[in-house]
Design a protein around this motif. Structure first.
Motif, PDB file in Angstrom:
ATOM      1  N   LEU A  39     -29.165  26.523 -21.899  1.00 16.66           N
ATOM      2  CA  LEU A  39     -27.919  25.901 -21.709  1.00 16.66           C
ATOM      3  C   LEU A  39     -27.262  25.537 -23.202  1.00 16.66           C
ATOM      4  O   LEU A  39     -26.044  25.150 -22.891  1.00 16.66           O
ATOM      5  N   GLY A  40     -28.160  25.555 -24.128  1.00 19.76           N
ATOM      6  CA  GLY A  40     -27.527  24.941 -25.179  1.00 19.76           C
ATOM      7  C   GLY A  40     -27.035  23.493 -25.336  1.00 19.76           C
ATOM      8  O   GLY A  40     -26.072  22.885 -25.875  1.00 19.76           O
ATOM      9  N   ILE A  60     -26.557  25.457 -15.103  1.00 22.28           N
ATOM     10  CA  ILE A  60     -25.646  26.589 -14.817  1.00 22.28           C
ATOM     11  C   ILE A  60     -24.943  27.149 -16.218  1.00 22.28           C
ATOM     12  O   ILE A  60     -24.412  26.242 -17.163  1.00 22.28           O
ATOM     13  N   VAL A  61     -25.266  28.448 -16.551  1.00 24.45           N
ATOM     14  CA  VAL A  61     -24.799  29.094 -17.855  1.00 24.45           C
ATOM     15  C   VAL A  61     -23.654  30.042 -17.090  1.00 24.45           C
ATOM     16  O   VAL A  61     -23.994  31.072 -16.420  1.00 24.45           O
ATOM     17  N   SER A  62     -22.466  29.951 -17.733  1.00 23.08           N
ATOM     18  CA  SER A  62     -21.470  30.904 -17.255  1.00 23.08           C
ATOM     19  C   SER A  62     -20.754  31.514 -18.530  1.00 23.08           C
ATOM     20  O   SER A  62     -20.586  30.754 -19.582  1.00 23.08           O
ATOM     21  N   THR A  63     -20.650  32.926 -18.296  1.00 21.18           N
ATOM     22  CA  THR A  63     -19.946  33.619 -19.583  1.00 21.18           C
ATOM     23  C   THR A  63     -18.741  34.381 -18.827  1.00 21.18           C
ATOM     24  O   THR A  63     -18.488  34.015 -17.614  1.00 21.18           O
ATOM     25  N   GLU A  64     -18.104  35.011 -19.494  1.00 22.93           N
ATOM     26  CA  GLU A  64     -17.010  35.757 -18.802  1.00 22.93           C
ATOM     27  C   GLU A  64     -17.662  36.916 -17.725  1.00 22.93           C
ATOM     28  O   GLU A  64     -17.022  36.875 -16.676  1.00 22.93           O
ATOM     29  N   PRO A 183     -18.154  26.919 -10.171  1.00 25.40           N
ATOM     30  CA  PRO A 183     -16.801  26.952 -10.849  1.00 25.40           C
ATOM     31  C   PRO A 183     -17.450  27.007 -12.338  1.00 25.40           C
ATOM     32  O   PRO A 183     -18.722  26.612 -12.481  1.00 25.40           O
ATOM     33  N   ALA A 184     -16.739  27.740 -13.053  1.00 20.59           N
ATOM     34  CA  ALA A 184     -17.138  28.183 -14.403  1.00 20.59           C
ATOM     35  C   ALA A 184     -17.769  27.129 -15.368  1.00 20.59           C
ATOM     36  O   ALA A 184     -18.344  27.204 -16.320  1.00 20.59           O
ATOM     37  N   ASP A 185     -17.042  26.077 -15.119  1.00 28.02           N
ATOM     38  CA  ASP A 185     -17.195  24.968 -16.277  1.00 28.02           C
ATOM     39  C   ASP A 185     -18.301  23.909 -15.495  1.00 28.02           C
ATOM     40  O   ASP A 185     -18.429  22.951 -16.185  1.00 28.02           O
TER      41      ASP A 185
END
Ligand SMILES: Nc1nc2c(ncn2[C@@H]2O[C@H](COP(=O)(O)OP(=O)(O)O)[C@@H](O)[C@H]2O)c(=O)[nH]1
Ligand SMILES: [Mg+2]
Length: 303
Positions: A39-40, A60-64, A183-185
């Motif tokens: 997750l950093g 949750i990890v979201s990238t493009e 949601p991505a954020d």
């Protein structure tokens, strides 16, 4: 959650991948450290004392291109009392719901035993499994090379961030084609008060010695974000009167130390000032008491 069964696999408009990834393994292998690293962010509780994770925490990890819902699970062990049975059930339920299992193994203990040997017979395991040979920083070259030569094994270090990109890429490419499920954020599906309670427990684990830390449950009774600083009232439940004295310490010194350390940790998480009101109460033998455990929100399996 999105109903993925309703998605058409031939639908070429879906180019993203998304799914659930369970981090499983023995106690102290480094699962929570790995979650935080992926997750950093410091979200999950980590500790040199085993069995610090009691319920599966979610990050949750979201990238493009992908979204990973990571489940940090309690260590797989033979349960001896009710809380441990609940912990094992939580790990197994995370495995059952996962698209990918990352089997976290403390590589300083030699080659990984099969994951099947750590779970009760018949436990459903995800189709995609990958072994993360953790604590690679502590291995000599020979042992490292032997592990790296095994199928589906990545050697790395959660603590130092070694090979994390490789792990992320490997897991991401194994996820099903799917739209994002959150949601991505969004960083977690758990409320921030869960992580506040966990932060207090982590500080108590770090500051207290011997048997006391294992008997602690932290209940956040009030979390008022509308107040500035944010007001949090939490109760540290212990199992015996004698432990209450230990947690308080002489002239309340120990509880103040726990309070200061956890306040700083929670402030990092919420990025705001916090007023932390900490109490200590006794709930006799709560770890063995199914009723108390359910009251605390644990899922207690029926025997
Ligand atoms: N040297 C080393 N220690 C690690 C590594 N990953 C985790 N640890 C340590 O192992 C202990 C257990 O970690 P934790 O994440 O709480 O384990 P969990 O019980 O599997 O969740 C902690 O003291 C961590 O600092 C690693 O890659 N290298
Ligand atoms: Mg853990």
């Amino acid at each position: 959650m999105t109903d993925r069964a309703a998605l058409d696999p031939n639908d070429r408009t879906i180019t993203t991948r998304a799914g659930h990834v369970a981090l499983v393994g023995k106690p102290n292998a480094g699962k929570s450290t790995l979650l935080n690293r992926l997750l950093g962010l410091k979200l999950a509780i980590t500790s040199p004392k085993p069995q610090s994770t009691r319920v599966s925490a979610v990050g949750i990890v979201s990238t493009e291109t992908y979204q990973m819902i990571l489940l940090d699970t309690p260590g797989l062990l033979d349960p001896t009392y009710t809380l441990q049975r609940s912990m094992l059930a939580s790990a197994i339920s995370s495995l059952r719901d996962a698209d990918v299992a990352v089997y976290v193994h403390d590589a300083t203990n030699g080659p990984p035993p099969p994951l099947e040997s750590l779970v009760p017979p018949g436990t459903p395991l995800p189709r995609v499994r990958l072994t993360w040979a953790n604590k690679g920083d502590l291995l000599n070259e020979g042992n490292r090379a032997n592990l790296a030569a095994m199928d589906n094994v990545i050697v790395g270090s959660a603590e130092h961030g070694e090979n994390i990109e490789q792990l992320l890429e490997h897991v991401a490419s194994s996820l099903p084609l799917s739209p994002f499920l959150y949601p991505a954020d969004e960083l977690s599906t758990q409320p921030v008060r869960f992580f506040a309670a966990e932060a207090i427990r982590e500080c108590a684990l770090a500051i207290l010695h011997e048997e006391v830390p294992y008997g602690i449950f932290v209940d956040v009774e009030e979390f008022r974000e509308s107040k500035k600083p944010i007001y949090i009232r939490a109760v540290l439940y212990v199992e015996r009167d004698s432990q209450k004295g230990i947690v308080l310490g002489a002239k309340g010194r120990t509880i103040r130390e726990i309070g200061t350390a956890s306040r700083v940790m929670i402030e990092k998480l919420v990025e705001e000032s916090v007023y932390l009101d900490l109490w200590v109460k006794v709930m006799p033998d709560w770890r063995k008491d199914a009723i108390a455990l359910r009251r605390f929100g644990f899922n207690v399996p029926h025997e």
